[in-house]
Design an enzyme around this catalytic site. Structure first.
Site, PDB file in Angstrom:
ATOM      1  N   LYS A   1      20.390  39.151 113.520  1.00  0.00           N
ATOM      2  CA  LYS A   1      21.805  38.742 113.573  1.00  0.00           C
ATOM      3  C   LYS A   1      22.717  39.963 113.469  1.00  0.00           C
ATOM      4  CE  LYS A   1      21.573  34.075 111.676  1.00  0.00           C
ATOM      5  NZ  LYS A   1      22.184  33.396 112.840  1.00  0.00           N
TER       6      LYS A   1
ATOM      7  N   ARG B   1      14.812  45.658 102.353  1.00  0.00           N
ATOM      8  CA  ARG B   1      13.572  45.906 101.604  1.00  0.00           C
ATOM      9  C   ARG B   1      13.050  44.589 101.025  1.00  0.00           C
ATOM     10  NH1 ARG B   1      14.798  43.527  97.647  1.00  0.00           N
ATOM     11  NH2 ARG B   1      15.834  44.126  95.719  1.00  0.00           N
TER      12      ARG B   1
ATOM     13  N   LYS C   1      11.203  42.335  86.711  1.00  0.00           N
ATOM     14  CA  LYS C   1      12.413  41.514  86.651  1.00  0.00           C
ATOM     15  C   LYS C   1      12.124  40.167  85.983  1.00  0.00           C
ATOM     16  CE  LYS C   1      16.621  40.554  89.110  1.00  0.00           C
ATOM     17  NZ  LYS C   1      17.484  41.053  90.169  1.00  0.00           N
TER      18      LYS C   1
ATOM     19  N   ALA D   1      25.966  54.223  93.611  1.00  0.00           N
ATOM     20  CA  ALA D   1      24.901  53.322  93.130  1.00  0.00           C
ATOM     21  C   ALA D   1      23.531  53.988  93.258  1.00  0.00           C
ATOM     22  CB  ALA D   1      24.929  52.012  93.912  1.00  0.00           C
TER      23      ALA D   1
ATOM     24  N   LYS E   1      18.194  40.452 110.161  1.00  0.00           N
ATOM     25  CA  LYS E   1      18.335  41.777 110.784  1.00  0.00           C
ATOM     26  C   LYS E   1      18.744  41.605 112.255  1.00  0.00           C
ATOM     27  CE  LYS E   1      17.609  46.352 110.712  1.00  0.00           C
ATOM     28  NZ  LYS E   1      17.867  46.690 112.070  1.00  0.00           N
TER      29      LYS E   1
ATOM     30  N   ASP F   1      16.415  38.109  94.718  1.00  0.00           N
ATOM     31  CA  ASP F   1      16.437  39.311  95.551  1.00  0.00           C
ATOM     32  C   ASP F   1      15.043  39.820  95.922  1.00  0.00           C
ATOM     33  OD1 ASP F   1      15.813  40.167  93.006  1.00  0.00           O
ATOM     34  OD2 ASP F   1      16.994  42.011  93.130  1.00  0.00           O
TER      35      ASP F   1
ATOM     36  N   GLU G   1      19.095  38.291  99.366  1.00  0.00           N
ATOM     37  CA  GLU G   1      20.294  38.836  98.709  1.00  0.00           C
ATOM     38  C   GLU G   1      20.917  39.903  99.596  1.00  0.00           C
ATOM     39  OE1 GLU G   1      21.207  40.418  94.319  1.00  0.00           O
ATOM     40  OE2 GLU G   1      20.605  42.009  95.680  1.00  0.00           O
TER      41      GLU G   1
ATOM     42  N   ARG H   1      11.907  40.797  82.358  1.00  0.00           N
ATOM     43  CA  ARG H   1      13.250  41.055  81.828  1.00  0.00           C
ATOM     44  C   ARG H   1      14.010  39.743  81.637  1.00  0.00           C
ATOM     45  NH1 ARG H   1      17.417  43.441  85.482  1.00  0.00           N
ATOM     46  NH2 ARG H   1      15.673  44.246  86.700  1.00  0.00           N
TER      47      ARG H   1
HETATM   48  P1  0O2 Z   1      16.746  46.789  92.073  1.00  0.00           P
HETATM   49  O1  0O2 Z   1      15.660  47.699  91.651  1.00  0.00           O
HETATM   50  O2  0O2 Z   1      17.877  47.514  92.752  1.00  0.00           O
HETATM   51  O3  0O2 Z   1      16.280  45.627  92.909  1.00  0.00           O
HETATM   52  P2  0O2 Z   1      20.132  38.460  89.726  1.00  0.00           P
HETATM   53  O4  0O2 Z   1      19.547  39.399  90.774  1.00  0.00           O
HETATM   54  O5  0O2 Z   1      21.470  37.884  90.118  1.00  0.00           O
HETATM   55  O6  0O2 Z   1      19.186  37.415  89.281  1.00  0.00           O
HETATM   56  P3  0O2 Z   1      21.453  40.226  87.921  1.00  0.00           P
HETATM   57  O7  0O2 Z   1      20.895  41.555  87.461  1.00  0.00           O
HETATM   58  O8  0O2 Z   1      22.267  39.461  86.939  1.00  0.00           O
HETATM   59  O9  0O2 Z   1      20.270  39.361  88.430  1.00  0.00           O
HETATM   60  O10 0O2 Z   1      22.323  40.372  89.235  1.00  0.00           O
HETATM   61  P4  0O2 Z   1      23.341  41.458  89.687  1.00  0.00           P
HETATM   62  O11 0O2 Z   1      24.148  41.998  88.582  1.00  0.00           O
HETATM   63  O12 0O2 Z   1      24.062  40.820  90.821  1.00  0.00           O
HETATM   64  O13 0O2 Z   1      22.390  42.662  90.182  1.00  0.00           O
HETATM   65  C1  0O2 Z   1      21.454  42.523  91.183  1.00  0.00           C
HETATM   66  C2  0O2 Z   1      21.189  43.861  91.837  1.00  0.00           C
HETATM   67  O14 0O2 Z   1      22.421  44.612  92.007  1.00  0.00           O
HETATM   68  C3  0O2 Z   1      20.297  44.800  91.035  1.00  0.00           C
HETATM   69  O15 0O2 Z   1      18.967  44.454  91.292  1.00  0.00           O
HETATM   70  C4  0O2 Z   1      20.697  46.159  91.628  1.00  0.00           C
HETATM   71  O16 0O2 Z   1      20.139  46.371  92.900  1.00  0.00           O
HETATM   72  C5  0O2 Z   1      22.191  46.000  91.803  1.00  0.00           C
HETATM   73  N1  0O2 Z   1      22.903  46.427  90.577  1.00  0.00           N
HETATM   74  C6  0O2 Z   1      23.496  45.612  89.667  1.00  0.00           C
HETATM   75  N2  0O2 Z   1      24.068  46.335  88.681  1.00  0.00           N
HETATM   76  C7  0O2 Z   1      23.853  47.638  88.997  1.00  0.00           C
HETATM   77  C8  0O2 Z   1      24.229  48.882  88.361  1.00  0.00           C
HETATM   78  O17 0O2 Z   1      24.871  48.928  87.310  1.00  0.00           O
HETATM   79  N3  0O2 Z   1      23.828  50.030  88.994  1.00  0.00           N
HETATM   80  C9  0O2 Z   1      23.115  50.030  90.172  1.00  0.00           C
HETATM   81  N4  0O2 Z   1      22.778  51.210  90.721  1.00  0.00           N
HETATM   82  N5  0O2 Z   1      22.740  48.870  90.780  1.00  0.00           N
HETATM   83  C10 0O2 Z   1      23.106  47.700  90.200  1.00  0.00           C
HETATM   84  P5  0O2 Z   1      17.806  44.817  90.269  1.00  0.00           P
HETATM   85  O18 0O2 Z   1      16.684  43.862  90.466  1.00  0.00           O
HETATM   86  O19 0O2 Z   1      18.364  44.905  88.866  1.00  0.00           O
HETATM   87  O20 0O2 Z   1      17.341  46.245  90.693  1.00  0.00           O
END
Ligand code: 0O2
Length: 218
Positions: free
Chosen positions: A46, A69, A79, A177, A44, A98, A165, A82
């Protein structure tokens, strides 16, 4: 790279059940979260410096706003479940990228890549993963540039390298989003609604391109 005085957060972490520790509000979990919070503070700072530099010494500031956050315990467990991971601190630190997250919201689409360039030039930050959903949006329509970086955090006795992240996107991508997340949060939506969301994302992508064209022509 981690230098010889540095410690990876993973080395700091023994294999303890996350669930048990969260329930007992144990110090281990709080300590790990404090380390992630500290990494956010470092990043932050930076970006605050960059923001001031853009405002005071450059013609234009590509950053609209920044949010950050720490993932909530419930969201961490959701997660990990999942991803079918055993709920250990080792898995948490190694597999969940993340826990600490920062979102840099830019004005125009090309600003995203300016910010990516700047991050690539930070000498003390290691980029360990990137996903360009701006060039290749997800099937859901989601668009954003993701980077996982390792940030050095200096404590009294050691430097710990912590994963954060970064999601870099335009105001328009952020709008989509955020609303899509609200609509889908903890519920299944119909195929028709999913399709409409994909179409809305395409409209937003066109709007971003149009705004960029206008910027180049003013
Ligand atoms: P939250 O509640 O926002 O934190 P990885 O994180 O790389 O291990 P993944 O899901 O393969 O797992 O990675 P990806 O696709 O890069 O997505 C990571 C985050 O991007 C998600 O975190 C979301 O914040 C956002 N994101 C990805 N796809 C979507 C989407 O289709 N719609 C929206 N609104 N956000 C998305 P989390 O932990 O899934 O959710």
């Amino acid at each position: 790279m981690i230098n010889e005085n540095g410690t990876d957060l993973m080395q700091e972490t023994s294999i303890i059940k996350v669930e048990e520790k969260i329930d007992k509000k144990a110090n281990d979990f709080e300590r790990i979260m404090l380390i992630y919070k500290s990494a956010i503070k470092v990043l932050k700072t930076k970006f605050d410096i960059l923001n001031e530099e853009f405002d005071n010494f450059c013609e234009y500031n590509p950053i609209d706003h920044i949010t950050e956050r720490i993932k909530s315990p419930d969201s961490i467990i959701e997660k990990m479940n999942r991803k079918e991971l055993e709920l250990t601190y080792q898995n948490l630190v190694e597999q969940i990228n993340d826990i600490a997250g920062m979102r840099i919201v830019c004005s125009f689409k090309d600003d995203i890549f300016k910010i990516v360039d700047i991050i690539e030039n930070f000498q003390d930050i290691e980029i360990i993963e990137r996903k360009d959903y701006v060039t290749n949006p997800k099937p859901s329509g989601y668009s954003s540039y993701h980077m996982v970086v390792k940030v050095p955090v200096n404590f009294t006795d050691k430097t710990i390298y912590v994963k954060v992240e970064l999601q870099i996107r335009t105001v328009a991508m952020d709008f989509w989003a955020s609303l899509e997340h609200k609509l889908k949060y903890k519920k299944e939506i119909s195929k028709k609604a999913s399709k409409e969301l994909v179409n809305a994302a395409k409209t937003i992508a066109k709007l971003d391109d149009k705004m960029m064209q206008i910027k180049f022509n003013v």
